[in-house]
Design an enzyme around this catalytic site. Structure first.
Site, mmCIF file in Angstrom:
data_model
loop_
_atom_site.group_PDB
_atom_site.id
_atom_site.type_symbol
_atom_site.label_atom_id
_atom_site.label_comp_id
_atom_site.label_asym_id
_atom_site.label_seq_id
_atom_site.Cartn_x
_atom_site.Cartn_y
_atom_site.Cartn_z
ATOM 1 N N SER A 139 74.489 113.231 15.351
ATOM 2 C CA SER A 139 74.478 112.010 13.854
ATOM 3 C C SER A 139 74.309 112.972 12.853
ATOM 4 O O SER A 139 73.645 114.112 12.999
ATOM 5 C CB SER A 139 73.353 111.125 14.243
ATOM 6 O OG SER A 139 73.101 110.410 13.032
ATOM 7 N N TYR A 152 65.619 107.793 17.036
ATOM 8 C CA TYR A 152 67.226 107.965 17.162
ATOM 9 C C TYR A 152 67.177 109.424 16.268
ATOM 10 O O TYR A 152 67.925 110.382 17.048
ATOM 11 C CB TYR A 152 67.856 107.159 16.467
ATOM 12 C CG TYR A 152 69.136 107.362 16.281
ATOM 13 C CD1 TYR A 152 70.050 106.628 17.415
ATOM 14 C CD2 TYR A 152 69.853 107.825 15.079
ATOM 15 C CE1 TYR A 152 71.489 107.033 17.483
ATOM 16 C CE2 TYR A 152 71.437 107.987 15.172
ATOM 17 C CZ TYR A 152 72.008 107.719 16.351
ATOM 18 O OH TYR A 152 73.270 107.716 16.405
#
Length: 247
Positions: A139, A152
């Site tokens: 990400s 995350y």
């Protein structure tokens, strides 16, 4: 003897996972997708006739082991592994009172699962007829921590680090290691009403050919600018210098 590639995509019932699954299937691959929801797996089978589905919670080690066993015994091998399954807890880190098991599940799915699946399935990838490929989905948050999703971001940063080591360790084995680095993409990752970012089809259309070419890192939009690529290049130079010194 079939020459059709077998591609395993974790978390393949929606979002980026399903988008990539459709493109692999269109290219003639045998696609295997995993998911926790039987209903979503059924919908994926309807959208991808001929795909193989495996139900299970990959945050659990026993589920990962069962899935790897099925891949080896029932499908006879593996050509591509896409570690895509994920969830994103959006929390205020200073006021998060969520019980630990829910926090642990995020870590287990985002970081422990890819590492464990690599351990279980790399031996199959090394036997792939035309060379195996491992795709870890990280990400933009791995490089710029997201205050709204601290767990995350941290897990994806750890997976990025692990992927760099995997690529170096597997050099010369016939297994290509690709890191897919999405920016915000309009999926259901963060939950109902949270979808925002790049168009899913535009993202998948752009990144899929680059994954197929075996590029080391594949970004899109803000994770594919000249500045971002320069950052990656500088990081690789430091990594290689340090690795040679400590090898």
């Amino acid at each position: 003897m079939t020459t059709k590639r077998t591609v395993l995509i974790t978390g393949g019932t929606s979002g980026i996972g399903l988008g990539l699954a459709k493109r692999y299937a269109q290219g003639g691959a045998r696609v295997v997708i995993t998911g926790r929801s039987e209903e979503r797996l059924e919908q994926a089978r309807a959208a991808l006739p001929g795909c193989v589905t495996i139900a299970g919670d990959l945050a659990r080690a026993d589920a990962r082991e069962r899935m790897a066993g099925r891949i080896a015994s029932e499908l006879g091998g593996l050509d591509v592994l896409v570690n895509n399954a994920g969830l994103q807890r959006r929390v205020d880190i200073a006021h998060d009172t969520t019980a630990w098991p829910e926090r642990q599940a995020e870590i287990d799915l985002l970081f422990c699962a890819p590492i464990h699946l690599c351990t279980l399935l790399i031996p199959l990838l090394r036997k792939a007829r035309q060379g195996g490929q491992l795709v870890n989905v990280t990400s933009g948050g791995a490089f710029n921590p997201q205050t709204f999703a601290p767990g995350y971001s941290a897990a994806k940063a750890a997976l990025h680090s692990y992927t760099m080591n995997l690529r170096r360790a597997l050099a010369g084995t016939g297994v290509t290691v690709t890191e897919l680095i999405p920016p915000a993409v309009a999926t259901a990752l963060a939950g109902p009403g949270q979808a925002h970012g790049a168009d899913l089809d535009a993202f998948c259309d752009a990144v899929f050919p680059r994954i197929e070419r075996g590029e080391a890192e594949v970004g899109f939009g803000p994770t594919d600018t000249a500045e971002f690529r320069e950052r990656l290049s500088a990081e690789h130079a430091r990594f290689e210098a340090f690795a040679r010194r400590n090898g």
